[in-house]
Design a protein around this motif. Sequence first.
Motif, PDB file in Angstrom:
ATOM      1  N   LEU A  58      46.446  33.686  91.583  1.00 23.74           N
ATOM      2  CA  LEU A  58      45.296  34.305  91.901  1.00 23.74           C
ATOM      3  C   LEU A  58      45.183  35.720  91.149  1.00 23.74           C
ATOM      4  CD1 LEU A  58      42.820  34.372  93.512  1.00 23.74           C
ATOM      5  CD2 LEU A  58      43.963  35.911  95.279  1.00 23.74           C
ATOM      6  N   GLY A  59      46.067  36.532  90.838  1.00 19.74           N
ATOM      7  CA  GLY A  59      45.914  37.644  89.892  1.00 19.74           C
ATOM      8  C   GLY A  59      45.646  37.412  88.516  1.00 19.74           C
ATOM      9  N   LEU A  60      46.404  36.215  88.090  1.00 23.72           N
ATOM     10  CA  LEU A  60      45.731  35.783  86.615  1.00 23.72           C
ATOM     11  C   LEU A  60      44.534  35.574  86.478  1.00 23.72           C
ATOM     12  CD1 LEU A  60      49.057  33.844  85.873  1.00 23.72           C
ATOM     13  CD2 LEU A  60      48.627  36.082  84.807  1.00 23.72           C
ATOM     14  N   LEU A  61      43.761  34.776  87.603  1.00 22.86           N
ATOM     15  CA  LEU A  61      42.596  34.310  87.350  1.00 22.86           C
ATOM     16  C   LEU A  61      41.606  35.678  87.404  1.00 22.86           C
ATOM     17  CD1 LEU A  61      42.348  31.170  89.747  1.00 22.86           C
ATOM     18  CD2 LEU A  61      42.345  31.318  87.383  1.00 22.86           C
ATOM     19  N   GLU A  62      41.911  36.532  88.389  1.00 21.76           N
ATOM     20  CA  GLU A  62      41.386  37.661  88.514  1.00 21.76           C
ATOM     21  C   GLU A  62      41.210  38.566  87.147  1.00 21.76           C
ATOM     22  OE1 GLU A  62      41.415  38.473  93.369  1.00 21.76           O
ATOM     23  OE2 GLU A  62      42.904  39.267  91.969  1.00 21.76           O
ATOM     24  N   LEU A  63      42.344  38.690  86.731  1.00 21.35           N
ATOM     25  CA  LEU A  63      42.729  39.453  85.358  1.00 21.35           C
ATOM     26  C   LEU A  63      41.677  38.682  84.301  1.00 21.35           C
ATOM     27  CD1 LEU A  63      43.980  41.313  83.082  1.00 21.35           C
ATOM     28  CD2 LEU A  63      45.837  39.008  83.054  1.00 21.35           C
ATOM     29  N   THR A  64      41.476  37.430  84.214  1.00 19.89           N
ATOM     30  CA  THR A  64      40.759  36.601  83.330  1.00 19.89           C
ATOM     31  C   THR A  64      39.332  37.157  83.479  1.00 19.89           C
ATOM     32  OG1 THR A  64      42.346  34.931  83.012  1.00 19.89           O
ATOM     33  CG2 THR A  64      40.170  34.632  82.160  1.00 19.89           C
ATOM     34  N   ALA A  65      38.822  37.067  84.595  1.00 17.65           N
ATOM     35  CA  ALA A  65      37.492  37.550  84.893  1.00 17.65           C
ATOM     36  C   ALA A  65      37.120  38.799  84.710  1.00 17.65           C
ATOM     37  CB  ALA A  65      37.309  37.059  86.541  1.00 17.65           C
ATOM     38  N   SER A  66      37.843  39.866  84.481  1.00 12.10           N
ATOM     39  CA  SER A  66      37.940  41.149  84.375  1.00 12.10           C
ATOM     40  C   SER A  66      37.815  41.611  82.975  1.00 12.10           C
ATOM     41  CB  SER A  66      38.795  41.844  85.296  1.00 12.10           C
ATOM     42  OG  SER A  66      40.215  41.883  84.420  1.00 12.10           O
ATOM     43  N   LEU A  67      38.432  40.557  81.913  1.00 13.77           N
ATOM     44  CA  LEU A  67      38.275  41.110  80.509  1.00 13.77           C
ATOM     45  C   LEU A  67      36.763  41.387  80.096  1.00 13.77           C
ATOM     46  CD1 LEU A  67      40.892  38.336  79.335  1.00 13.77           C
ATOM     47  CD2 LEU A  67      41.200  40.855  79.934  1.00 13.77           C
ATOM     48  N   PRO A  68      36.728  42.658  79.347  1.00 13.82           N
ATOM     49  CA  PRO A  68      35.424  42.579  78.902  1.00 13.82           C
ATOM     50  C   PRO A  68      34.649  41.609  77.934  1.00 13.82           C
ATOM     51  CG  PRO A  68      37.174  44.007  77.603  1.00 13.82           C
ATOM     52  CD  PRO A  68      37.681  42.964  78.748  1.00 13.82           C
ATOM     53  N   LYS A  69      33.457  41.329  78.466  1.00 14.02           N
ATOM     54  CA  LYS A  69      32.624  40.406  77.569  1.00 14.02           C
ATOM     55  C   LYS A  69      33.239  38.912  77.501  1.00 14.02           C
ATOM     56  CE  LYS A  69      30.245  44.232  75.011  1.00 14.02           C
ATOM     57  NZ  LYS A  69      30.129  44.636  73.613  1.00 14.02           N
TER      58      LYS A  69
ATOM     59  N   ILE B 272      42.643  28.604  84.327  1.00 14.67           N
ATOM     60  CA  ILE B 272      41.347  28.148  84.540  1.00 14.67           C
ATOM     61  C   ILE B 272      41.521  26.592  84.810  1.00 14.67           C
ATOM     62  CG2 ILE B 272      38.943  28.343  83.990  1.00 14.67           C
ATOM     63  CD1 ILE B 272      39.500  30.888  82.894  1.00 14.67           C
ATOM     64  N   ALA B 273      41.728  25.969  83.883  1.00 12.15           N
ATOM     65  CA  ALA B 273      41.583  24.377  83.883  1.00 12.15           C
ATOM     66  C   ALA B 273      42.347  23.906  85.035  1.00 12.15           C
ATOM     67  CB  ALA B 273      42.305  23.965  82.728  1.00 12.15           C
ATOM     68  N   PHE B 274      43.359  24.545  85.648  1.00 14.54           N
ATOM     69  CA  PHE B 274      44.161  23.926  86.504  1.00 14.54           C
ATOM     70  C   PHE B 274      43.321  24.447  87.926  1.00 14.54           C
ATOM     71  CE2 PHE B 274      47.227  24.712  90.049  1.00 14.54           C
ATOM     72  CZ  PHE B 274      47.939  23.349  90.305  1.00 14.54           C
TER      73      PHE B 274
ATOM     74  N   GLN C   5      45.831  23.166  99.901  1.00 18.92           N
ATOM     75  CA  GLN C   5      45.056  24.013 100.847  1.00 18.92           C
ATOM     76  C   GLN C   5      45.509  25.010 101.365  1.00 18.92           C
ATOM     77  OE1 GLN C   5      43.895  20.993 103.542  1.00 18.92           O
ATOM     78  NE2 GLN C   5      41.613  21.954 103.849  1.00 18.92           N
ATOM     79  N   LYS C   6      46.898  25.056 101.730  1.00 21.43           N
ATOM     80  CA  LYS C   6      47.546  26.070 102.489  1.00 21.43           C
ATOM     81  C   LYS C   6      47.669  27.379 101.759  1.00 21.43           C
ATOM     82  CE  LYS C   6      52.291  27.421 104.243  1.00 21.43           C
ATOM     83  NZ  LYS C   6      53.647  26.918 104.365  1.00 21.43           N
ATOM     84  N   TYR C   7      47.575  27.314 100.428  1.00 27.22           N
ATOM     85  CA  TYR C   7      47.559  28.474  99.851  1.00 27.22           C
ATOM     86  C   TYR C   7      46.320  28.606  99.108  1.00 27.22           C
ATOM     87  CZ  TYR C   7      52.726  28.057 100.278  1.00 27.22           C
ATOM     88  OH  TYR C   7      54.058  27.972 100.797  1.00 27.22           O
ATOM     89  N   ARG C   8      45.239  28.103  99.383  1.00 24.24           N
ATOM     90  CA  ARG C   8      43.991  28.304  98.822  1.00 24.24           C
ATOM     91  C   ARG C   8      43.867  28.035  97.482  1.00 24.24           C
ATOM     92  NH1 ARG C   8      39.734  30.061 101.970  1.00 24.24           N
ATOM     93  NH2 ARG C   8      39.173  31.127 100.296  1.00 24.24           N
ATOM     94  N   ILE C   9      44.689  27.293  96.884  1.00 22.72           N
ATOM     95  CA  ILE C   9      44.545  27.005  95.346  1.00 22.72           C
ATOM     96  C   ILE C   9      43.152  26.603  95.114  1.00 22.72           C
ATOM     97  CG2 ILE C   9      45.600  26.133  93.070  1.00 22.72           C
ATOM     98  CD1 ILE C   9      47.171  28.271  94.667  1.00 22.72           C
ATOM     99  N   ASN C  10      42.624  25.433  95.766  1.00 25.50           N
ATOM    100  CA  ASN C  10      41.608  24.900  95.643  1.00 25.50           C
ATOM    101  C   ASN C  10      40.188  25.757  95.762  1.00 25.50           C
ATOM    102  OD1 ASN C  10      42.332  25.072  98.312  1.00 25.50           O
ATOM    103  ND2 ASN C  10      40.565  23.632  98.937  1.00 25.50           N
TER     104      ASN C  10
ATOM    105  N   THR D  98      37.162  33.534  91.943  1.00 25.50           N
ATOM    106  CA  THR D  98      37.399  34.353  90.918  1.00 25.50           C
ATOM    107  C   THR D  98      36.672  34.377  89.611  1.00 25.50           C
ATOM    108  OG1 THR D  98      39.102  32.827  90.183  1.00 25.50           O
ATOM    109  CG2 THR D  98      39.831  34.958  91.687  1.00 25.50           C
ATOM    110  N   VAL D  99      36.346  33.336  89.065  1.00 28.24           N
ATOM    111  CA  VAL D  99      35.708  33.153  87.504  1.00 28.24           C
ATOM    112  C   VAL D  99      34.677  32.604  87.323  1.00 28.24           C
ATOM    113  CG1 VAL D  99      38.128  32.797  86.579  1.00 28.24           C
ATOM    114  CG2 VAL D  99      36.779  30.658  87.221  1.00 28.24           C
ATOM    115  N   THR D 100      33.711  32.466  88.676  1.00 25.81           N
ATOM    116  CA  THR D 100      32.274  32.020  88.593  1.00 25.81           C
ATOM    117  C   THR D 100      31.517  32.976  87.814  1.00 25.81           C
ATOM    118  OG1 THR D 100      32.068  32.721  90.636  1.00 25.81           O
ATOM    119  CG2 THR D 100      32.565  30.648  90.714  1.00 25.81           C
ATOM    120  N   GLY D 101      31.735  34.368  87.912  1.00 25.24           N
ATOM    121  CA  GLY D 101      30.837  35.346  87.286  1.00 25.24           C
ATOM    122  C   GLY D 101      30.951  35.263  85.696  1.00 25.24           C
ATOM    123  N   ILE D 102      31.934  34.607  85.062  1.00 26.45           N
ATOM    124  CA  ILE D 102      32.305  34.565  83.706  1.00 26.45           C
ATOM    125  C   ILE D 102      31.937  33.073  83.121  1.00 26.45           C
ATOM    126  CG2 ILE D 102      33.763  36.363  83.604  1.00 26.45           C
ATOM    127  CD1 ILE D 102      36.099  34.342  83.101  1.00 26.45           C
TER     128      ILE D 102
END
Length: 280
Positions: free
Chosen positions: A82-93, A233-235, A249-254, A260-264
């Motif tokens: 989850l943190g890796l996806l959040e990191l990607t979404a936070s990268l500038p531009k 992201i692809a996964f 489902q248990k860990y909410r990967i789905n 996280t990444v819908t904004g980018i």
Amino acid sequence: MSVRLIYIDESYDASKFCLSAIVIRHSEWNTCFELVLEHRRKLKRDYGIFLRKEIHATEFVAGRGKISDRLIGKWERSRIFLGLLELTASLPKVLCFNVCLDSTNHEDPQMAAWDRLLNRIERTLLEFERREIPERRTLTDEAVIGMQTERAESLRIRLNDYSARGLIVADEGREHDITKALRKMKVYNPIPSQFGAWPNGQTTQNITTRRILEDPVFKPSFQSYFIQLADCIAFSLLKREVAPTSNIQKYRINKMFDDTVTGICYKPASPKDPLGIVRA
């Protein structure tokens, strides 16, 4: 010239093939890399994850692979993912392009996905030019008022010399097929009209890819943090699109793609989809 570095990776199962691209502007690349490197250093400090070890989403989330000097459970791995996806979404531009195809509808879903993605990237770079160049001309005309002719012309040349270009960086695998496909698209790339016919009456038009530079650069994914993020992201997209297993489902990967990444996501890539995901 404005160059985008485009990092691509895939994730798939028997029913779906997902291809994701992270797009980073050349002027932001160093900042993005420093942020990703610092994040990996933090993972090293907190979890013992080796800096030079690839985080491959499928293996990592499943709990497989020795990536650390200690045991990391599935719950911790899900939080790291989850943190890796959040990191990607936070990268500038940063921008993200996504393709998700039904594998059974395509003889070769991987190459079909690459075709869709490359065409969307080309079209997007063209749109960047169409938006930016008129704005630069307007600003230049306002700026040169009262300037000497020679200085005004010099300013026009400098400010209006704008081209949006992209360089593909991808994981190893099928290098020959992908390179061959892109080379062909630079010469012959028939695009069907979404309205049934183009203004000239033809059902397809040869719109070649002129803004993607050179052949794709292929690297082992363990050598590129950005390719690893594209893999994440692809996964996460794949797990969003298919029925979840109990652990997913248990860990909410789905749910993590939406969280996280819908904004980018570059939504104009496919106006029919709310997140711009190309599906056909």
